[in-house]
Design an enzyme around this catalytic site. Structure first.
Site, PDB file in Angstrom:
ATOM      1  N   CYS A   2       0.828  -1.214   0.000  1.00 48.02           N
ATOM      2  CA  CYS A   2       0.000   0.000   0.000  1.00 48.02           C
ATOM      3  C   CYS A   2       0.861   1.263   0.000  1.00 48.02           C
ATOM      4  CB  CYS A   2      -0.881   0.036   1.235  1.00 48.02           C
ATOM      5  SG  CYS A   2      -2.014  -1.335   1.337  1.00 48.02           S
ATOM      6  N   ARG A  33       5.386   0.024  -5.986  1.00 48.66           N
ATOM      7  CA  ARG A  33       5.349  -0.790  -4.774  1.00 48.66           C
ATOM      8  C   ARG A  33       4.420  -1.989  -4.919  1.00 48.66           C
ATOM      9  NH1 ARG A  33       7.049   1.974  -0.221  1.00 48.66           N
ATOM     10  NH2 ARG A  33       5.653   0.767   1.061  1.00 48.66           N
ATOM     11  N   TRP A  93      -3.047  -2.595  -1.609  1.00 47.37           N
ATOM     12  CA  TRP A  93      -2.672  -3.992  -1.889  1.00 47.37           C
ATOM     13  C   TRP A  93      -3.572  -4.821  -0.980  1.00 47.37           C
ATOM     14  CZ3 TRP A  93       0.959  -6.991  -4.574  1.00 47.37           C
ATOM     15  CH2 TRP A  93       1.213  -8.253  -4.052  1.00 47.37           C
ATOM     16  N   ASN A 120      -1.838   2.440   5.674  1.00 48.74           N
ATOM     17  CA  ASN A 120      -0.900   1.367   5.339  1.00 48.74           C
ATOM     18  C   ASN A 120      -0.709   0.538   6.594  1.00 48.74           C
ATOM     19  OD1 ASN A 120      -0.513   2.515   2.887  1.00 48.74           O
ATOM     20  ND2 ASN A 120       1.658   2.954   3.138  1.00 48.74           N
ATOM     21  N   GLY A 121      -0.610  -0.763   6.444  1.00 49.96           N
ATOM     22  CA  GLY A 121      -0.369  -1.606   7.616  1.00 49.96           C
ATOM     23  C   GLY A 121      -1.586  -2.460   7.935  1.00 49.96           C
ATOM     24  N   THR A 371      15.831 -11.857  -2.628  1.00 54.03           N
ATOM     25  CA  THR A 371      17.119 -11.457  -3.183  1.00 54.03           C
ATOM     26  C   THR A 371      18.118 -11.071  -2.100  1.00 54.03           C
ATOM     27  OG1 THR A 371      16.226 -10.813  -5.309  1.00 54.03           O
ATOM     28  CG2 THR A 371      18.174  -9.624  -4.592  1.00 54.03           C
ATOM     29  N   SER A 372      17.639 -10.441  -1.035  1.00 55.47           N
ATOM     30  CA  SER A 372      18.559 -10.018   0.027  1.00 55.47           C
ATOM     31  C   SER A 372      19.182 -11.241   0.705  1.00 55.47           C
ATOM     32  CB  SER A 372      17.819  -9.168   1.061  1.00 55.47           C
ATOM     33  OG  SER A 372      17.446  -7.955   0.461  1.00 55.47           O
ATOM     34  N   SER A 416      18.303  -6.038   3.826  1.00 54.82           N
ATOM     35  CA  SER A 416      17.021  -5.679   3.216  1.00 54.82           C
ATOM     36  C   SER A 416      17.170  -4.431   2.367  1.00 54.82           C
ATOM     37  CB  SER A 416      15.984  -5.424   4.320  1.00 54.82           C
ATOM     38  OG  SER A 416      14.805  -4.906   3.770  1.00 54.82           O
ATOM     39  N   GLN A 417      16.793  -4.517   1.121  1.00 56.96           N
ATOM     40  CA  GLN A 417      16.836  -3.339   0.254  1.00 56.96           C
ATOM     41  C   GLN A 417      15.939  -2.244   0.812  1.00 56.96           C
ATOM     42  OE1 GLN A 417      15.837  -0.398  -2.254  1.00 56.96           O
ATOM     43  NE2 GLN A 417      14.251  -1.943  -2.089  1.00 56.96           N
ATOM     44  N   SER A 418      14.677  -2.601   1.048  1.00 54.47           N
ATOM     45  CA  SER A 418      13.697  -1.592   1.455  1.00 54.47           C
ATOM     46  C   SER A 418      13.852  -1.193   2.917  1.00 54.47           C
ATOM     47  CB  SER A 418      12.293  -2.148   1.250  1.00 54.47           C
ATOM     48  OG  SER A 418      12.104  -3.279   2.085  1.00 54.47           O
ATOM     49  N   THR A 421      10.708  -4.779   5.026  1.00 52.76           N
ATOM     50  CA  THR A 421      10.103  -6.098   4.878  1.00 52.76           C
ATOM     51  C   THR A 421       9.633  -6.643   6.229  1.00 52.76           C
ATOM     52  OG1 THR A 421      11.487  -6.462   2.979  1.00 52.76           O
ATOM     53  CG2 THR A 421      10.583  -8.436   4.008  1.00 52.76           C
ATOM     54  N   LYS A 553      15.031 -14.319 -10.445  1.00 52.27           N
ATOM     55  CA  LYS A 553      14.745 -13.248 -11.399  1.00 52.27           C
ATOM     56  C   LYS A 553      13.855 -13.772 -12.528  1.00 52.27           C
ATOM     57  CE  LYS A 553      15.493 -10.581  -9.521  1.00 52.27           C
ATOM     58  NZ  LYS A 553      16.021 -10.453  -8.228  1.00 52.27           N
ATOM     59  N   GLU A 556      10.227 -14.572 -11.223  1.00 49.67           N
ATOM     60  CA  GLU A 556       9.352 -13.489 -10.747  1.00 49.67           C
ATOM     61  C   GLU A 556       8.921 -12.531 -11.839  1.00 49.67           C
ATOM     62  OE1 GLU A 556      10.628 -10.519  -7.882  1.00 49.67           O
ATOM     63  OE2 GLU A 556      12.698 -10.760  -8.486  1.00 49.67           O
ATOM     64  N   HIS A 572      21.409 -36.214  -6.292  1.00 45.98           N
ATOM     65  CA  HIS A 572      20.487 -36.609  -5.224  1.00 45.98           C
ATOM     66  C   HIS A 572      19.038 -36.303  -5.578  1.00 45.98           C
ATOM     67  CE1 HIS A 572      24.043 -37.431  -2.884  1.00 45.98           C
ATOM     68  NE2 HIS A 572      24.484 -36.221  -3.184  1.00 45.98           N
ATOM     69  N   LYS A 673       6.829  -4.410  -4.249  1.00 43.78           N
ATOM     70  CA  LYS A 673       8.239  -4.069  -4.026  1.00 43.78           C
ATOM     71  C   LYS A 673       8.615  -4.235  -2.552  1.00 43.78           C
ATOM     72  CE  LYS A 673      12.300  -2.504  -5.145  1.00 43.78           C
ATOM     73  NZ  LYS A 673      13.184  -3.525  -5.768  1.00 43.78           N
TER      74      LYS A 673
END
Ligand code: UD1
Ligand code: M6R
Length: 678
Positions: A2, A33, A93, A120-121, A371-372, A416-418, A421, A553, A556, A572, A673
């Site tokens: 959001c 986002r 969202w 938001n939240g 990714t992180s 964490s990029q953002s 998260t 990548k 997604e 295995h 995002k």
């Protein structure tokens, strides 16, 4: 997920069409986002009429279209102007309730739109509040948790006026009382018919910024903050903006206030007053007046160009191609070349006072998602090698599910990029409770992870807009390699190794520039793979992470199934999948695992595998099995930095596959995002 945006013009005449444009553009800046519906609220022609609310499912353009259709149908005058006006907007969202206009924000207190809220939240106790409000005669239209907030505000407003009988309750008193009843994490903006031209913003956990644009020299001299002793001193023209995201503010102003948890920010008469919510649920707050706070504005270090696509078609494409520059910025001021008698070294300002404690820790635990997590996995071997400290890996949600052990003697590194998260943030709370030293590696200054860790490093990669993380990944690896060098200190035993890595870091942007020249080759490969159902990627050692990240990548953005596999695990299970049609990427650049990867190639070839081998420049003959495999040749760098180079062709492959398959590159289906819910 959001996104919140609000625009308040004070003492400057703006037409309704202009106000709408500012709100829509704000929402466009939040699109990246991820969202499924959007809404705005602006004023009617008269304060005696309820504020107008427009909500629509789908993208911002559907909202814009529906607003103008409604304007046409109702003869609302777009040219009508307002000297002061408060508008709010939101991208949603879906969490509670399907995407639908009634579930979109602003959510309302009821028919007269007495109170409107964008949120938001998540309000975790909304069910209890909803039942109480239903008992008091409120009816609910949406499935959202948010709807309890404006309804609670109306309840508080009506009740306190009933009790006092003189309509003296202020907007901030109403909001403070509402906050007392809310549990969970949130950022909120309130608009009310009872308080025209005013807005209230408050937050707990979710980010929220106030942007201030002075329109004359005079207004920049006057105080922004209301002073109890000298109220209403602000007759100067000014524009105020609120947003959950700096991206939506930077085109208007760089002067911002990062709103802190518990602050209730009241925008009124061109000024701002901030009250601090004490969180004491026992006290009845309506009549109490918490102390006001004054804070300094900070300056956003962000350029408008950072959030524009420039000459590129998509943000993901731009962000892949700007990696030589983002890596340079990540390293700026942090690598010291040394001199005739001085060793080359690394300086991470945010960690220098904590290195001793980190070196003494019993283990280092990397914690992150997506990714992180992969970036941390890529950096793990060099950290183990240079520090001699055991390094373990945790996916944030899994650590929480297991309530895995974290000790006081641990250093927990949150990647964490953002910096927002939810899973990573909750894991951080958990590690703090368990007494570990918490280190953040984030791209977002002022984010929750940056603020709540004991210390850390900003990766300084610049705004990343594409949902698929690309430049943040390579910058994260570089920061973690620098972390390994910093922790490893100046032990003579590994001085040569350290210096080789530092030299390589200096040259890394050039190597990435070289590997970006594979763009057309990756596009050609994407054309060959366009109709495939699945794509496997095999890696090991430093490049196990490359296989995981390359396949993340691909899946997604191009919506093709892809799996990253540890090559050592091939026999295995995964070997059973190999046939002449399934394409397999094998990462076999030159490092200690090279001969093992050569053997993997042989074994896959023996089962008629359809191979695409990534190798170091000059090794094509050694891996292509006489031309049986397609080869991607990349420049060779120090083994621990090779993942930075190797991921680039796979990012390009994912990008081209997506464009060729006709999917949305920057906002892939179902993804956001910043994943701010668990
Ligand atoms: C800082 C300045 C930078 C300046 C440089 C040189 C900031 C944000 N950075 O960078 O503009 O050029 O000094 O003087 O002002 N932190 C956390 N958790 C995190 C990330 C960071 O606690 O997740 C803390 C760090 O411990 C540090 C502060 O935030 O106290 C800034 O970190 P960082 O920007 O990485 O520090 P410098 O590189 O020194
Ligand atoms: O902002 P963060 O780095 O904490 O985000 C973690 C993941 O949600 C993120 O990396 C996600 O996997 C990306 N979409 C991958 O491209």
């Amino acid at each position: 997920m959001c996104g919140i945006f609000a625009y308040l013009n004070c003492n400057v005449r703006r037409e309704r069409s202009y106000i709408l444009q500012v709100l829509f553009n704000g929402l466009r800046r939040l699109e990246y986002r991820g969202y499924d519906s959007a809404g705005v609220s602006i004023d009617s022609s008269s304060v005696s009429l309820p504020p107008l609310v427009f909500r629509q499912v789908g993208n911002i353009e559907s909202l814009v279209k529906s607003v103008y259709q409604e304007v046409d149908a109702t003869d609302l005058n777009l040219e009508e102007s307002f000297v002061t006006h408060a508008g709010i907007a939101h991208t949603r969202w879906a969490t509670h309730g399907e995407p639908a206009p009634r579930n979109s924000h602003p959510q309302s207190s009821g028919a007269g739109n007495d109170f409107l809220v964008v949120h938001n939240g998540v309000v975790t106790n909304y069910e209890v509040l909803k039942q109480t409000l239903i008992r008091h005669g409120f009816t609910f239209e949406s499935d959202t948790d948010t709807e309890v907030i404006p309804k609670l505000a109306k309840y508080v407003f009506d009740k306190s006026n009933e009790e006092s009988g003189d309509m003296t309750v202020t907007f901030s008193q109403v909001v403070l009382e509402v906050m007392r009843h809310l549990e969970g994490a949130y950022a909120l903006i309130f608009k009310s018919r009872h308080y025209p031209n005013e807005l209230i913003a408050c937050k707990r956990g979710s980010p929220l910024l106030l942007g201030v644009k002075e329109l004359t020299e005079e207004s920049s001299k006057g105080s922004l903050f209301h002073d109890d002793k000298y109220p209403s001193q602000n007759g100067n023209p000014r524009e105020l903006f609120l947003s959950s995201d700096a991206n939506a503010l930077v085109e208007h102003t760089r002067k911002v206030l990062v709103i802190e948890d518990g602050e209730v920010v009241h925008l009124k008469d061109g000024g701002v007053s901030i009250l601090k919510f004490d969180g004491d649920k026992g006290k009845r707050g309506v009549l109490s007046r918490p102390a006001s706070v004054q804070r300094a504005l900070s300056v956003l270090e962000m350029e408008v160009e950072q959030i524009n696509k420039g000459s590129y078609e998509h943000y993901m494409q731009k962000e892949i191609h700007e990696q030589p520059e983002s890596l340079t910025t990540t390293m700026r001021g942090r690598l010291i070349r040394g001199g005739t008698c001085k060793a080359k070294t690394v300086l991470l300002g945010g960690l220098k006072d904590h290195l001793k404690t980190i070196r003494r820790s019993r283990r280092i635990v990397f914690i992150g998602c997506g990714t992180s997590y992969n970036a941390a996995l890529a950096a793990r071997p060099i950290l183990e090698e240079l520090s001699g400290i055991p390094v373990t890996m945790e996916i944030a949600s899994d650590l929480l599910d297991r309530q895995g052990p974290i000790y006081r003697e641990d250093t927990a590194v949150f990647v964490s990029q953002s910096g927002e998260t939810a899973d990573t943030l909750h894991a951080l709370e958990y590690a703090l409770q368990n007494g570990a030293l918490c280190v953040g590696i984030t791209n977002t200054v002022g984010s929750a992870i940056a603020r709540n860790t004991h210390c850390g490093v900003h990766i300084n990669a610049g705004a990343e807009i594409g949902v698929a993380s690309t430049k943040a990944y390579t910058s994260q690896i570089v920061v973690m390699a620098m972390l390994a060098l910093a922790i490893g200190g100046d032990a003579i035993s590994n001085q040569a190794r350290r210096e080789a890595i530092i030299d390589c870091l200096f040259d890394l942007p050039n190597k990435v520039r070289e590997v970006l020249k594979l763009d057309q080759e990756m596009k050609d490969l994407a054309k060959l793979l366009i109709a495939e159902q699945s794509l496997l990627m095999f890696g090991r050692g430093y490049n196990y992470a490359t296989a995981l990240e390359g396949s993340l990548k691909v899946k997604e953005v191009s919506l093709m199934h892809s799996e990253g596999i540890l090559a050592g695990e091939m026999k295995h299970g995964p070997l059973a999948l190999v046939d002449e049609s399934l394409p397999i990427v094998v990462i076999a650049t030159h490092d200690a695992c090279f001969s093992k990867q050569q053997s993997v190639i042989q074994q896959l070839h023996a089962r008629k595998g359809r191979l695409i081998v990534m190798c170091s420049r000059g090794d094509a003959a050694a891996v292509s099995l006489g031309g049986a495999c397609r080869v991607i040749e990349v420049p060779q760098v120090e083994d621990c930095l090779q993942p930075v180079v190797n991921i680039v062709p796979l990012q390009l492959l994912a990008y081209h596959l997506t464009v060729l398959r006709g999917y949305n590159v920057d906002q892939p289906r179902n993804l956001a995002k910043s994943v701010t819910t668990e």
